[in-house]
Write a protein that holds these residues in place. Structure first.
Motif, PDB file in Angstrom:
ATOM      1  N   THR A  74       0.848  -1.182   0.000  1.00 44.31           N
ATOM      2  CA  THR A  74       0.000   0.000   0.000  1.00 44.31           C
ATOM      3  C   THR A  74       0.890   1.241   0.000  1.00 44.31           C
ATOM      4  OG1 THR A  74      -1.921   1.051   1.069  1.00 44.31           O
ATOM      5  CG2 THR A  74      -0.205   0.177   2.520  1.00 44.31           C
ATOM      6  N   THR A  75       0.265   2.407  -0.033  1.00 46.44           N
ATOM      7  CA  THR A  75       1.016   3.657  -0.080  1.00 46.44           C
ATOM      8  C   THR A  75       0.487   4.620   0.968  1.00 46.44           C
ATOM      9  OG1 THR A  75      -0.504   4.556  -1.742  1.00 46.44           O
ATOM     10  CG2 THR A  75       1.494   3.476  -2.553  1.00 46.44           C
ATOM     11  N   MET A  76       1.295   5.618   1.291  1.00 47.73           N
ATOM     12  CA  MET A  76       0.839   6.742   2.104  1.00 47.73           C
ATOM     13  C   MET A  76       1.470   7.998   1.525  1.00 47.73           C
ATOM     14  SD  MET A  76       0.745   7.283   6.242  1.00 47.73           S
ATOM     15  CE  MET A  76      -0.486   8.424   6.916  1.00 47.73           C
ATOM     16  N   PHE A  77       0.758   8.578   0.549  1.00 43.25           N
ATOM     17  CA  PHE A  77       1.197   9.791  -0.133  1.00 43.25           C
ATOM     18  C   PHE A  77       0.174  10.898   0.122  1.00 43.25           C
ATOM     19  CE2 PHE A  77       2.941   6.885  -3.744  1.00 43.25           C
ATOM     20  CZ  PHE A  77       3.997   6.487  -2.942  1.00 43.25           C
ATOM     21  N   ASP A  78       0.648  12.131   0.204  1.00 41.84           N
ATOM     22  CA  ASP A  78      -0.265  13.266   0.347  1.00 41.84           C
ATOM     23  C   ASP A  78      -0.982  13.543  -0.966  1.00 41.84           C
ATOM     24  OD1 ASP A  78       0.528  13.639   2.949  1.00 41.84           O
ATOM     25  OD2 ASP A  78       1.849  15.340   2.529  1.00 41.84           O
ATOM     26  N   LEU A  79      -2.278  13.805  -0.876  1.00 40.71           N
ATOM     27  CA  LEU A  79      -3.015  14.261  -2.056  1.00 40.71           C
ATOM     28  C   LEU A  79      -2.533  15.648  -2.470  1.00 40.71           C
ATOM     29  CD1 LEU A  79      -5.369  13.994  -4.096  1.00 40.71           C
ATOM     30  CD2 LEU A  79      -6.867  14.948  -2.341  1.00 40.71           C
ATOM     31  N   TYR A  80      -2.219  16.466  -1.488  1.00 38.90           N
ATOM     32  CA  TYR A  80      -1.731  17.819  -1.743  1.00 38.90           C
ATOM     33  C   TYR A  80      -0.367  17.762  -2.439  1.00 38.90           C
ATOM     34  CZ  TYR A  80       0.211  22.452  -0.651  1.00 38.90           C
ATOM     35  OH  TYR A  80       0.797  23.689  -0.729  1.00 38.90           O
ATOM     36  N   ALA A  81      -0.250  18.472  -3.543  1.00 38.50           N
ATOM     37  CA  ALA A  81       1.016  18.594  -4.278  1.00 38.50           C
ATOM     38  C   ALA A  81       1.546  17.242  -4.752  1.00 38.50           C
ATOM     39  CB  ALA A  81       2.065  19.305  -3.427  1.00 38.50           C
ATOM     40  N   LEU A  82       0.683  16.453  -5.382  1.00 44.41           N
ATOM     41  CA  LEU A  82       1.138  15.200  -5.979  1.00 44.41           C
ATOM     42  C   LEU A  82       2.204  15.494  -7.033  1.00 44.41           C
ATOM     43  CD1 LEU A  82      -2.238  13.272  -6.448  1.00 44.41           C
ATOM     44  CD2 LEU A  82      -0.325  12.571  -4.990  1.00 44.41           C
ATOM     45  N   PRO A  83       3.136  14.565  -7.259  1.00 44.28           N
ATOM     46  CA  PRO A  83       4.208  14.822  -8.226  1.00 44.28           C
ATOM     47  C   PRO A  83       3.677  14.891  -9.653  1.00 44.28           C
ATOM     48  CG  PRO A  83       4.241  12.533  -7.551  1.00 44.28           C
ATOM     49  CD  PRO A  83       3.256  13.228  -6.648  1.00 44.28           C
ATOM     50  N   ARG A  84       4.422  15.544 -10.506  1.00 44.59           N
ATOM     51  CA  ARG A  84       4.002  15.680 -11.900  1.00 44.59           C
ATOM     52  C   ARG A  84       3.890  14.301 -12.553  1.00 44.59           C
ATOM     53  NH1 ARG A  84       9.356  17.242 -11.701  1.00 44.59           N
ATOM     54  NH2 ARG A  84      10.826  16.113 -13.060  1.00 44.59           N
ATOM     55  N   GLY A  85       2.901  14.187 -13.407  1.00 53.04           N
ATOM     56  CA  GLY A  85       2.693  12.930 -14.108  1.00 53.04           C
ATOM     57  C   GLY A  85       1.827  11.937 -13.368  1.00 53.04           C
ATOM     58  N   PHE A  86       1.329  12.297 -12.181  1.00 49.18           N
ATOM     59  CA  PHE A  86       0.520  11.345 -11.420  1.00 49.18           C
ATOM     60  C   PHE A  86      -0.767  11.048 -12.181  1.00 49.18           C
ATOM     61  CE2 PHE A  86      -2.016   9.500  -8.090  1.00 49.18           C
ATOM     62  CZ  PHE A  86      -1.092   8.862  -7.282  1.00 49.18           C
ATOM     63  N   PRO A  87      -1.126   9.772 -12.319  1.00 47.39           N
ATOM     64  CA  PRO A  87      -2.301   9.407 -13.123  1.00 47.39           C
ATOM     65  C   PRO A  87      -3.603   9.964 -12.559  1.00 47.39           C
ATOM     66  CG  PRO A  87      -1.455   7.507 -11.915  1.00 47.39           C
ATOM     67  CD  PRO A  87      -0.438   8.589 -11.771  1.00 47.39           C
ATOM     68  N   GLY A  88      -4.455  10.418 -13.467  1.00 51.38           N
ATOM     69  CA  GLY A  88      -5.773  10.895 -13.086  1.00 51.38           C
ATOM     70  C   GLY A  88      -5.862  12.363 -12.757  1.00 51.38           C
ATOM     71  N   VAL A  89      -4.726  13.032 -12.578  1.00 47.02           N
ATOM     72  CA  VAL A  89      -4.742  14.438 -12.171  1.00 47.02           C
ATOM     73  C   VAL A  89      -5.385  15.325 -13.237  1.00 47.02           C
ATOM     74  CG1 VAL A  89      -3.282  16.438 -11.692  1.00 47.02           C
ATOM     75  CG2 VAL A  89      -2.780  14.249 -10.601  1.00 47.02           C
TER      76      VAL A  89
END
Length: 226
Positions: A74-89
């Protein structure tokens, strides 16, 4: 025992998984192993932590899934300021709620990885600091030792504007972390993050943060991979 690998964005999330999530899930027969996102590897050394682009966590997750097929990931990433190229953005539905947005992004995340068996995407609404607002009395008590006066009233005023901590907005000036830095100049995410979260406790965080709670419910319902 069920094994669960967690790819985390930074040291605070890593500390949270080790100090708060690990003992909580261990009582439920789930052994958790956190790992910072791999940024680069060269000549036997590696650099981890932070995400400059989506390719970094994507590669790291795919590698871990291939190397450890008997564990969930699983992951624990912030929704805020996702990195460039993140799918669905780039195709978030118009006028969608924050909860619809985060579910859309998590689904796109899994789809981009070809929905691998054992992968459970999780994005924190809107960032890690949101969970610290689950109990503003404890939050102020911990941080007040480093400020001239209590900021509890200000914290209560913030919470009066939102249904729950996860909905505190993600504006660059008013995201949860930015509000804490403004009220408590001595606030340091790495030092205080896991400490305050541990003081608040998983039960309170789950009660106040619906998306976080849904993630934990899903983890609690896992069956051993055979």
């Amino acid at each position: 025992m069920i094994r669960l690998n967690v790819v985390v964005e930074g040291q605070t999330e890593e500390g949270f998984v080790k100090q708060v999530l690990y003992p909580y899930l261990l009582e439920r027969n789930i052994v958790v192993t956190p790992r910072l996102v791999l940024l680069k590897r060269s000549r036997g050394s590696s650099a981890r932590g932070g995400m400059r682009n989506y390719a970094q966590p994507k590669w790291d997750i795919q590698q871990w899934l291939r190397q450890d097929r008997s564990a969930y990931c699983t992951t624990m990433f912030d929704l805020y300021a996702l990195p460039r190229g993140f799918p669905g953005v780039n195709n978030i539905p118009a006028r969608s709620t924050p909860y619809q947005q985060v579910r859309h992004l998590e689904k796109a995340f899994s789809t981009d990885l070809s929905n691998p068996r054992g992968f459970i995407p999780y994005l924190q609404l809107h960032e890690f600091e949101a969970i610290l607002f689950s109990n503003v009395n404890i939050l102020d008590s911990a941080l007040n030792a480093f400020t001239p006066e209590s900021k509890l009233n200000e914290l209560l005023q913030i919470m009066d504007k939102f249904e729950n901590p996860e909905l505190i907005d993600d504006d660059p000036k008013t995201a949860p972390s930015k509000r804490l830095y403004h009220l408590y100049p001595a606030y340091d995410k790495r030092f205080f993050g896991e400490l305050v979260a541990e003081m608040i406790g998983m039960d309170s965080i789950r009660a106040e943060c619906p998306h976080f709670n849904s993630w934990i419910e899903r983890l609690e319902g896992l069956d051993p991979i055979t």
